[in-house]
Design a protein around this motif. Structure first.
Motif, PDB file in Angstrom:
ATOM      1  N   LEU A 111       0.824  -1.206   0.000  1.00  0.00           N
ATOM      2  CA  LEU A 111       0.000   0.000   0.000  1.00  0.00           C
ATOM      3  C   LEU A 111       0.861   1.259   0.000  1.00  0.00           C
ATOM      4  O   LEU A 111       0.539   2.241  -0.669  1.00  0.00           O
ATOM      5  N   GLN A 112       1.948   1.238   0.765  1.00  0.00           N
ATOM      6  CA  GLN A 112       2.826   2.400   0.829  1.00  0.00           C
ATOM      7  C   GLN A 112       3.453   2.697  -0.527  1.00  0.00           C
ATOM      8  O   GLN A 112       3.681   3.850  -0.867  1.00  0.00           O
ATOM      9  N   SER A 113       3.727   1.657  -1.291  1.00  0.00           N
ATOM     10  CA  SER A 113       4.392   1.860  -2.578  1.00  0.00           C
ATOM     11  C   SER A 113       3.426   1.928  -3.749  1.00  0.00           C
ATOM     12  O   SER A 113       3.860   2.020  -4.898  1.00  0.00           O
ATOM     13  N   ALA A 114       2.124   1.899  -3.509  1.00  0.00           N
ATOM     14  CA  ALA A 114       1.132   1.937  -4.584  1.00  0.00           C
ATOM     15  C   ALA A 114       0.875   3.381  -4.991  1.00  0.00           C
ATOM     16  O   ALA A 114      -0.024   4.042  -4.493  1.00  0.00           O
TER      17      ALA A 114
ATOM     18  N   LEU B 286      -2.696   4.772  -6.229  1.00  0.00           N
ATOM     19  CA  LEU B 286      -3.805   5.018  -5.313  1.00  0.00           C
ATOM     20  C   LEU B 286      -3.760   6.462  -4.809  1.00  0.00           C
ATOM     21  O   LEU B 286      -2.683   7.033  -4.643  1.00  0.00           O
TER      22      LEU B 286
ATOM     23  N   ARG C 261      -3.604   9.541  -2.311  1.00  0.00           N
ATOM     24  CA  ARG C 261      -2.787   9.668  -1.095  1.00  0.00           C
ATOM     25  C   ARG C 261      -3.586   9.334   0.168  1.00  0.00           C
ATOM     26  O   ARG C 261      -3.099   8.622   1.047  1.00  0.00           O
TER      27      ARG C 261
ATOM     28  N   ARG D 253      -4.135   5.617   0.468  1.00  0.00           N
ATOM     29  CA  ARG D 253      -2.880   4.963   0.870  1.00  0.00           C
ATOM     30  C   ARG D 253      -2.625   5.145   2.349  1.00  0.00           C
ATOM     31  O   ARG D 253      -2.248   4.216   3.057  1.00  0.00           O
ATOM     32  N   LYS D 254      -2.850   6.379   2.834  1.00  0.00           N
ATOM     33  CA  LYS D 254      -2.581   6.679   4.240  1.00  0.00           C
ATOM     34  C   LYS D 254      -3.517   5.894   5.166  1.00  0.00           C
ATOM     35  O   LYS D 254      -3.074   5.289   6.134  1.00  0.00           O
TER      36      LYS D 254
ATOM     37  N   THR E 214      -2.751   2.117   4.865  1.00  0.00           N
ATOM     38  CA  THR E 214      -1.499   1.809   5.549  1.00  0.00           C
ATOM     39  C   THR E 214      -1.701   1.801   7.061  1.00  0.00           C
ATOM     40  O   THR E 214      -1.184   0.928   7.762  1.00  0.00           O
TER      41      THR E 214
END
Length: 174
Positions: free
Chosen positions: A29-32, A35, A37, A40-41, A44
């Motif tokens: 998820l952090q590197s996707a 998506l 922001r 992702r946050k 994550t």
């Protein structure tokens, strides 16, 4: 049939919670970059929380916790049935009481209010009245049940907090 479907869904969710590699999901998820922001946050945060709770999400602790929670909820519903029996004319029985308690507490949780305050009581009173309990008795039974199941736990929790504040803090080693 609905009970079996619900039980199967709960079982699938519990298996997924205990089996998925949440640390790897968090990293993905952090590197996707594709998506948004915010997604992702939030994703994550959720997955890193699940990764941190990995010891509790193992099959045995998860099953034990689930069964203890189910037992506690069942006993609280049983208590609602006992309280409804205070007036013999309004006794609703154990199984309906457990169902009423469960539905009311779930609706209270969905309201996102602390302890489901207000919504749980409204639903519990309404369902008791729908089962033939007089309105005044339904309000009394609901409030008595909430005092015993929610506020007693709150008082015990505060007593524990106050007791623990009296002890010196041990140093945290990381």
């Amino acid at each position: 049939n609905a009970v079996y479907v619900a039980a199967a869904l709960v079982l699938v969710v519990l298996i997924l919670l205990s089996a998925l590699p949440w640390g790897a999901v968090t990293h993905k998820l952090q590197s996707a970059a594709h998506l948004p922001r915010l997604l992702r946050k939030v994703g994550t945060g959720v997955t890193s929380t699940l990764a941190a709770t990995r010891p509790l999400l193992q099959p045995v602790p998860l099953a034990v916790g689930f069964l203890l929670g189910l037992l506690a909820w069942g006993l609280e519903g049983f208590g609602l049935g006992v309280l409804s029996g205070v007036s013999p004319a309004d006794s609703i029985g154990t199984l309906p009481a457990v169902g009423i308690y469960a539905v009311a507490v779930l609706v209270g949780a969905l309201s996102f209010l602390p302890g489901g305050l207000g919504s749980t009581e409204a639903v519990m009173t309404t369902l008791l009245v729908a089962h033939g309990v007089a309105f005044g008795d339904a309000v009394f039974v609901t409030l008595a049940c909430r005092i015993v199941t929610l506020w007693l736990a709150v008082v015990l929790g505060w007593l524990a907090v106050l007791s623990l504040r009296q002890r010196p803090l041990a140093p945290v080693v990381s």
